[in-house]
Each structure stands twice: as C-alpha cells, then as structure tokens.
Design an enzyme around this catalytic site. Structure first.
Site, PDB file in Angstrom:
ATOM      1  N   ASP A 175      -7.287 -10.136  -6.603  1.00 44.18           N
ATOM      2  CA  ASP A 175      -5.873  -9.870  -6.886  1.00 44.18           C
ATOM      3  C   ASP A 175      -5.438 -10.563  -8.179  1.00 44.18           C
ATOM      4  O   ASP A 175      -5.969 -11.610  -8.548  1.00 44.18           O
ATOM      5  CB  ASP A 175      -5.024 -10.357  -5.699  1.00 44.18           C
ATOM      6  N   HIS A 188      -6.832  -4.225 -15.073  1.00 43.90           N
ATOM      7  CA  HIS A 188      -7.850  -3.611 -14.215  1.00 43.90           C
ATOM      8  C   HIS A 188      -9.174  -3.484 -14.976  1.00 43.90           C
ATOM      9  O   HIS A 188     -10.249  -3.704 -14.423  1.00 43.90           O
ATOM     10  CB  HIS A 188      -7.391  -2.235 -13.720  1.00 43.90           C
ATOM     11  N   LEU A 240     -29.256  -8.048  -2.881  1.00 41.30           N
ATOM     12  CA  LEU A 240     -27.854  -8.142  -2.455  1.00 41.30           C
ATOM     13  C   LEU A 240     -27.317  -6.765  -2.011  1.00 41.30           C
ATOM     14  O   LEU A 240     -27.680  -5.750  -2.599  1.00 41.30           O
ATOM     15  CB  LEU A 240     -27.011  -8.626  -3.650  1.00 41.30           C
ATOM     16  N   ARG A 294      -2.353 -14.170   1.831  1.00 44.72           N
ATOM     17  CA  ARG A 294      -2.313 -13.147   2.879  1.00 44.72           C
ATOM     18  C   ARG A 294      -3.578 -12.305   2.795  1.00 44.72           C
ATOM     19  O   ARG A 294      -4.314 -12.340   1.811  1.00 44.72           O
ATOM     20  CB  ARG A 294      -1.061 -12.283   2.768  1.00 44.72           C
TER      21      ARG A 294
HETATM   22  C1  IPE Z   1      -4.804  -6.280  -2.213  1.00 48.16           C
HETATM   23  O1  IPE Z   1      -3.999  -6.533  -3.308  1.00 48.16           O
HETATM   24  C2  IPE Z   1      -5.635  -5.048  -2.474  1.00 48.16           C
HETATM   25  C3  IPE Z   1      -6.705  -5.194  -3.447  1.00 48.16           C
HETATM   26  C4  IPE Z   1      -7.041  -6.296  -4.056  1.00 48.16           C
HETATM   27  C5  IPE Z   1      -7.453  -3.989  -3.721  1.00 48.16           C
HETATM   28  P1  IPE Z   1      -2.509  -5.975  -3.382  1.00 48.16           P
HETATM   29  O2  IPE Z   1      -1.942  -6.465  -4.670  1.00 48.16           O
HETATM   30  O3  IPE Z   1      -2.486  -4.527  -3.153  1.00 48.16           O
HETATM   31  O4  IPE Z   1      -1.838  -6.693  -2.136  1.00 48.16           O
HETATM   32  P2  IPE Z   1      -0.316  -7.056  -1.832  1.00 48.16           P
HETATM   33  O5  IPE Z   1       0.479  -5.811  -2.047  1.00 48.16           O
HETATM   34  O6  IPE Z   1       0.070  -8.141  -2.766  1.00 48.16           O
HETATM   35  O7  IPE Z   1      -0.342  -7.525  -0.425  1.00 48.16           O
HETATM   36  C1  IPE Z   2      -5.577  -6.199  -7.823  1.00 48.55           C
HETATM   37  O1  IPE Z   2      -4.689  -6.552  -8.828  1.00 48.55           O
HETATM   38  C2  IPE Z   2      -6.229  -4.865  -8.071  1.00 48.55           C
HETATM   39  C3  IPE Z   2      -5.762  -3.783  -7.200  1.00 48.55           C
HETATM   40  C4  IPE Z   2      -4.960  -3.922  -6.176  1.00 48.55           C
HETATM   41  C5  IPE Z   2      -6.253  -2.450  -7.499  1.00 48.55           C
HETATM   42  P1  IPE Z   2      -3.169  -6.095  -8.795  1.00 48.55           P
HETATM   43  O2  IPE Z   2      -3.047  -4.776  -9.490  1.00 48.55           O
HETATM   44  O3  IPE Z   2      -2.636  -6.121  -7.421  1.00 48.55           O
HETATM   45  O4  IPE Z   2      -2.491  -7.214  -9.682  1.00 48.55           O
HETATM   46  P2  IPE Z   2      -1.126  -7.958  -9.391  1.00 48.55           P
HETATM   47  O5  IPE Z   2      -1.233  -8.560  -8.026  1.00 48.55           O
HETATM   48  O6  IPE Z   2      -0.034  -6.935  -9.481  1.00 48.55           O
HETATM   49  O7  IPE Z   2      -1.038  -8.982 -10.462  1.00 48.55           O
HETATM   50 MG    MG Z   3      -1.731  -7.536  -6.288  1.00 50.71          MG
END
Ligand code: IPE
Ligand code: IPE
Ligand code: MG
Length: 225
Positions: free
Chosen positions: A12, A29, A124, A178
C-alpha cells in the site's frame, strides 16, 4: 528460530508516494511494480522463503476512477509479459489467487500463460492476488463444497480456498493498520508487521529487517512455551 516460509504483503501507498512528488497516482503504481520485481527476486534467493503472496488488486479496488483501474490492468499485462523470462530464470512459479474471470479475455490469457509456463518451477511460489477479496474467496470455497454430503471440516475449507497455505508473516506498508479483506482465513496465526514506508520506497533491506525481528518472536499457537 522461526522460518518465514510464507510471507504475505499488502503493498500500500503507491498513490501517496506519487502525490508527495506532485506526480500522477499511476506513476506510483509503475514504481511499485519495480519493487514487486526486486522483492520477488530477493525472496527467490532466500531458501527459507517458500511462498510470497502479494496483494495487487482487491475486489474493492474497482471503486477507483475508471482511468486508474484501466492503467492497473495494462500495467499488470505488461508486467507479466516482461517478467515471464525472469520467473523462469529465478525458478519462480506464478500462482495467481482471486477471481480473474472479471478481467478482459486478453489479460486472463496472459495470466494463464504465465501460470502454465512456470508450472514446472519448484523454487519460490509467487502469488499475485488479483481481483482478490478474502470474503469472496471464502464464499466461492463454500459454494464449491456445498453439495458435499459430509459436514465441512477446516481442512476441506482450507483446501477449497485459492490460497491454501497459512501465512507466517504479514506485512502492510503505507502506515495503515488494517487487513483490507486480505487472506482473512490464512492469517489466523500470522505475525503482523505494519510499516509507514510507502510501497515504492520499500527495499529488500526493509524486508530483511522485518524478517530478522520475525525470527525472534516466540510463536505459541495457543500453547505454552
Ligand atoms: C489494499 O489497499 C489493496 C491492495 C494493496 C491491492 P487499499 O488502498 O485498496 O486499501 P484501503 O482502501 O486503504 O483499505
Ligand atoms: C496500493 O497503493 C496499490 C493498489 C491498491 C492497487 P494505493 O493505490 O492504495 O496507494 P495509496 O494508499 O492511495 O497511497
Ligand atoms: Mg491504498
């Protein structure tokens, strides 16, 4: 000493990483995909680690703006095509989890191709969680079993899930504490590490430090030392 046989990571913080530098979220990303590659290579070279399960796209991520979702789909397609030779070179087996039927036919084809072409690799196992949600996974598993005459056991349910192996070490980057619907069944006895580092900044050294701490934890599984 504990062995981190199965590591799972909630990757995340990509969007925030980009926004902090006045870049578009999708740049985060792209940078995040490079980290997936580095961390996977590191794990493939660590004989203690057997499985690496990475949360790449959740069942809830469809709520994001259409352009971001489309970018993520293209990035995944590109990533898998480019990585196939790397998987083979590093003896990594690719075993996706999640319900990929929601993806385009062409993306499903790429996912299945990489899965089939790496099926013989016995180093792996890297699982990308793609259109994955633990609640969806559990419901799909129960539906597979519901016509069985016997009552469902833990072993039967566990076997019917996409991810059949319990997690030893779960890491979430990006500062939130979480699980966001990730591997709810499999983390029953995992050790949980939440770090503030945003995923594009997460390094193999950061992973090494966490593994070092993990090895020293006393895991009791409900018993006594
Ligand atoms: C969790 O991250 C999903 C992935 C890392 C693919 P999110 O950014 O979607 O989660 P929330 O919305 O903060 O819970
Ligand atoms: C996690 O990074 C990647 C995916 C959920 C695809 P986020 O895109 O959720 O990045 P933040 O949490 O908004 O910074
Ligand atoms: Mg996120």
């Amino acid at each position: 000493m504990n062995r981190a046989k199965h590591i799972a990571i909630i990757m995340d913080g990509n969007g925030r990483w980009a926004e902090l530098q006045d870049k578009k979220r999708v740049k985060g990303h792209e940078e995040g995909a490079k980290v997936v590659k580095n961390i996977t290579t590191y794990c493939s070279n660590n004989p203690d680690i057997e499985r690496l399960t990475l949360y790449a796209f959740s069942t809830e991520n469809w709520k994001r703006p259409r352009l971001e979702v489309e970018f993520l789909m293209k990035l995944l397609q590109r990533y898998l095509k480019n990585e196939l030779p790397v998987y083979l070179k590093n003896n990594v087996r690719f075993e996706p989890i999640g319900d990929i039927r929601a993806f385009s036919k062409s993306l499903q084809k790429t996912i299945n191709e990489v899965k089939e072409k790496t099926a013989h690799c016995d180093g792996l196992v890297q699982s990308l969680a793609l259109n994955y949600g633990a609640q969806d996974e559990i419901v799909r598993a129960i539906n597979k079993l519901k016509n069985d005459e016997d009552s469902i056991t833990e072993a039967m349910l566990s076997n019917a899930l996409d991810a059949k192996h319990s997690v030893d070490l779960l890491i979430r980057t990006g500062g939130d504490h979480r699980l966001s619907n990730f591997l709810l069944w499999q983390v029953a006895y995992a050790e949980l590490f939440f770090v503030d580092t945003l995923w594009p900044d997460f390094s193999t050294q950061d992973l090494e430090k966490i593994i070092k701490k993990f090895t020293k934890i006393e895991r009791r599984f409900g018993g006594l030392k």
